[in-house]
Design a protein around this motif. Structure first.
Motif, PDB file in Angstrom:
ATOM      1  N   ASP A 210       0.760  -1.229  -0.057  1.00  0.00           N
ATOM      2  CA  ASP A 210      -0.052  -0.048   0.043  1.00  0.00           C
ATOM      3  C   ASP A 210       0.799   0.927  -0.097  1.00  0.00           C
ATOM      4  OD1 ASP A 210      -2.113  -1.955   0.268  1.00  0.00           O
ATOM      5  OD2 ASP A 210      -2.470  -1.376   2.397  1.00  0.00           O
TER       6      ASP A 210
ATOM      7  N   ASP B 137      -4.436   0.901  -2.128  1.00  0.00           N
ATOM      8  CA  ASP B 137      -4.682  -0.158  -1.089  1.00  0.00           C
ATOM      9  C   ASP B 137      -5.087  -1.261  -1.338  1.00  0.00           C
ATOM     10  OD1 ASP B 137      -7.048   0.992  -1.217  1.00  0.00           O
ATOM     11  OD2 ASP B 137      -7.308   1.975   0.522  1.00  0.00           O
TER      12      ASP B 137
ATOM     13  N   ARG C 107      -3.867  -0.870  -7.524  1.00  0.00           N
ATOM     14  CA  ARG C 107      -2.559  -1.022  -8.034  1.00  0.00           C
ATOM     15  C   ARG C 107      -2.329  -1.406  -9.527  1.00  0.00           C
ATOM     16  NH1 ARG C 107      -2.180  -2.393  -2.344  1.00  0.00           N
ATOM     17  NH2 ARG C 107      -2.832  -4.455  -2.765  1.00  0.00           N
TER      18      ARG C 107
END
Length: 146
Positions: free
Chosen positions: A101, A106, A111
């Motif tokens: 993170d 997160d 991502r």
């Protein structure tokens, strides 16, 4: 001509925005976001993570200044920036693969989504500084039909 002038102004603004973004990111590397940037350094890189963050921050500050002050005059600056974006991409992949993170990313979905924006940054660098030639419209008048 008016369309070309407007496009030039848009490119100029895009270049300045990109340079400012790079300058800000470089300063963040060295100050308030240093820890978050360490989360992106791949474990396989044979160098201290903090050193990588500091060195990449210095490079980003330099590139940001080049983009702002000389990006419209140099043919090499857009390519240098594009190469930089390619070189830091493994860090984005490492953040995804290692489930780290940082920067509000997160979840694996966040991502992963971020990975698709790296080509956008590369295109932005090349387009805003004229490394991608303008769309050339062929004059078909006079060619006639066959």
């Amino acid at each position: 001509m008016a369309r070309t002038n407007k496009l030039g102004m848009v490119k100029h603004g895009a270049r300045l925005l990109l340079g400012t973004f790079m300058l800000f990111a470089g300063i963040a590397h060295l100050t308030f976001a240093r820890r978050a940037f360490r989360a992106q350094v791949p474990d396989w890189l044979p160098m201290d993570k903090d050193r990588v963050v500091v060195l990449s921050g210095v490079v980003e500050i330099g590139l940001g200044l080049l983009v702002i002050f000389a990006g419209h005059r140099s043919r090499s600056i857009p390519w240098l920036l594009a190469i930089f974006f390619v070189l830091v991409f493994p860090g984005n992949i490492a953040q995804y693969l290692n489930h780290r993170d940082a920067f509000g990313l997160d979840s694996d979905t966040a991502r992963l989504t971020r990975l698709f924006f790296q080509p956008v940054l590369i295109y932005w660098a090349l387009w805003s500084m004229g490394a991608i030639p303008p769309n050339i419209r062929k004059n078909r008048a006079g060619l006639g039909s066959r």
